[in-house]
Scaffold this motif. Structure first.
Motif, PDB file in Angstrom:
ATOM      1  N   GLN A   1       0.854  -1.187   0.000  1.00 28.83           N
ATOM      2  CA  GLN A   1       0.000   0.000   0.000  1.00 28.83           C
ATOM      3  C   GLN A   1       0.895   1.244   0.000  1.00 28.83           C
ATOM      4  N   GLU A   2       0.423   2.323  -0.598  1.00 29.26           N
ATOM      5  CA  GLU A   2       1.238   3.546  -0.621  1.00 29.26           C
ATOM      6  C   GLU A   2       1.571   4.009   0.783  1.00 29.26           C
ATOM      7  N   SER A   3       0.648   3.824   1.713  1.00 30.31           N
ATOM      8  CA  SER A   3       0.899   4.243   3.097  1.00 30.31           C
ATOM      9  C   SER A   3       2.062   3.452   3.704  1.00 30.31           C
TER      10      SER A   3
ATOM     11  N   ILE B   1       4.596   2.080   1.953  1.00 30.86           N
ATOM     12  CA  ILE B   1       5.820   2.535   1.295  1.00 30.86           C
ATOM     13  C   ILE B   1       6.235   3.894   1.841  1.00 30.86           C
ATOM     14  N   SER B   2       5.259   4.751   2.120  1.00 26.40           N
ATOM     15  CA  SER B   2       5.550   6.069   2.710  1.00 26.40           C
ATOM     16  C   SER B   2       6.199   5.923   4.076  1.00 26.40           C
TER      17      SER B   2
ATOM     18  N   SER C   1       5.735   9.662 -11.051  1.00 22.20           N
ATOM     19  CA  SER C   1       4.400   9.168 -10.711  1.00 22.20           C
ATOM     20  C   SER C   1       3.410   9.445 -11.832  1.00 22.20           C
TER      21      SER C   1
ATOM     22  N   ASP D   1       5.855  12.311  -2.238  1.00 25.17           N
ATOM     23  CA  ASP D   1       4.680  11.475  -2.513  1.00 25.17           C
ATOM     24  C   ASP D   1       4.703  10.947  -3.943  1.00 25.17           C
TER      25      ASP D   1
ATOM     26  N   ILE E   1       7.084   8.024  -3.977  1.00 24.98           N
ATOM     27  CA  ILE E   1       6.440   6.882  -3.324  1.00 24.98           C
ATOM     28  C   ILE E   1       5.404   6.262  -4.258  1.00 24.98           C
ATOM     29  N   SER E   2       4.655   7.102  -4.968  1.00 29.83           N
ATOM     30  CA  SER E   2       3.643   6.616  -5.906  1.00 29.83           C
ATOM     31  C   SER E   2       4.278   5.820  -7.037  1.00 29.83           C
TER      32      SER E   2
ATOM     33  N   HIS F   1       5.239   2.536  -5.780  1.00 27.94           N
ATOM     34  CA  HIS F   1       4.035   1.730  -5.597  1.00 27.94           C
ATOM     35  C   HIS F   1       3.612   1.085  -6.915  1.00 27.94           C
ATOM     36  N   THR F   2       3.649   1.870  -7.997  1.00 29.53           N
ATOM     37  CA  THR F   2       3.296   1.332  -9.312  1.00 29.53           C
ATOM     38  C   THR F   2       4.244   0.206  -9.704  1.00 29.53           C
TER      39      THR F   2
ATOM     40  N   SER G   1       3.808  -2.968  -7.663  1.00 31.94           N
ATOM     41  CA  SER G   1       2.536  -3.654  -7.901  1.00 31.94           C
ATOM     42  C   SER G   1       2.584  -4.535  -9.140  1.00 31.94           C
TER      43      SER G   1
END
Length: 334
Positions: free
Chosen positions: A8-10, A12-13, A158, A201, A204-205, A208-209, A212
């Motif tokens: 989840q992005e949270s 990874i953050s 991102s 952010d 991080i995004s 996340h991509t 995933s």
């Protein structure tokens, strides 16, 4: 820790923003679980066709839309590429990356020439990576048949920030090319660039991509913007080294099996800064015999200085094909 595709992005953050030394320790621990910490893969990047690119990537010296020092150059001869690859191999390089300033691959004689280059350099016992722009599934299969080891297609940043940097192709275009490569045995190389005016952010995004994707990219380059006079991003401030280390460490933790490549921008880092990057999980670099990574606007450390640095740190150059992700082809018999 196992390999996950549902970060989840949270989460990874939380990793990215952890206390720095704790983050480096955690990343170093993950690195040792999945990789030989004493080995670094050293790569050589060759610009096989330079400049005159129709795209408007705001960071790129090779775009035809900007006035930079780069002089357009037609596709190099296969013999030239083979000679460069031979010299690189003699210096301990295990991967040769061939880049062409194209928007997309076209099914023409130039692509046929690139396929011959891939066959020839692969037969020398080197991993070959190409970055040629957008790619169809059929073109990816032809590269696979030629023996290509990896295909590079960076996300850059991102999804939200992307359209402020590039308007001539979409984020989904990039993901589609990666998906086309995944229909073959060619491995995927995909990462991003720090210093494009993005926020933490955004970084991080992007991670996340990438994290995933199932499977994860086998290679994740972390590039640092080289500001080029004449491009829209020429006045961007330098990226703090601690941001680079945070990005490398976070990538290492969320994509533990990937090679994390300390790529463009390394020339401005000191030996101590590079050592921190290796400690945080970077296990691949680009080296050069001419002081350039891709063009005159992207400096790159030389073979000799890199060999001295690795010796100083007790690191060795990794041999090609040790990952076993793609079978080493048989040599070409003339």
């Amino acid at each position: 820790m196992g390999v996950r595709y549902n970060w989840q992005e949270s989460e990874i953050s939380e990793i990215y923003n952890a206390p720095l030394l704790e983050l480096i320790y955690q990343a170093a621990s993950v690195h040792r679980q999945y990789h030989n910490p004493k080995q670094i893969q050293v790569c050589k990047l060759i610009s096989i066709k330079t400049g005159a690119c129709p795209e408007d990537c705001g960071y790129c010296a090779q775009s035809s839309r900007y006035k930079t020092e780069v002089q357009p150059q037609a596709l190099l001869e296969k013999e030239t590429i083979v000679n460069i690859a031979k010299q690189a191999k003699a210096s301990g390089i295990s991967r040769v990356c061939m880049g062409a300033a194209w928007r997309e691959v076209r099914d023409n004689s130039q692509f046929d020439e690139v396929l011959e280059m891939v066959k020839e350099v692969t037969s020398m016992g080197l991993e070959v990576c190409c970055t040629l722009g957008m790619l169809t599934e059929n073109q990816a299969k032809r590269l696979d048949d030629a023996g290509l080891y990896a295909y590079n297609h960076n996300l850059d940043t991102s999804r939200d920030h992307y359209s402020t940097i590039i308007t001539t192709r979409t984020y989904d275009d990039r993901l589609n090319t990666i998906n086309n490569v995944r229909q073959t045995n060619v491995t995927v190389c995909s990462g991003g660039i720090l210093g494009l005016g993005e926020t933490a952010d955004d970084r991080i995004s992007m991670l996340h991509t990438l994290s995933s994707l199932n499977p994860h990219p086998e290679s994740v380059p972390i590039n640092i913007l080289s500001q080029v006079q004449g491009t829209p991003l020429e006045n961007q401030p330098d990226v703090p080294i601690w941001d680079v280390i945070r990005m490398i460490a976070t990538a290492r933790i969320v994509m533990p099996t990937a090679d994390v490549r300390l790529s463009a921008g390394r020339a401005r880092l000191s030996e101590v800064e590079q050592a921190f990057c290796f400690m945080a999980g970077a296990n691949s670099i680009f080296s050069s015999d001419d002081g350039q990574m891709l063009t005159v606007t992207t400096p790159c450390p030389g073979y000799d200085s890199d060999r001295e640095l690795l010796n100083l740190l007790g690191l060795s150059m990794r041999s090609p094909f040790v990952k076993g992700e793609k079978k080493q082809p048989e040599p070409i018999v003339n």
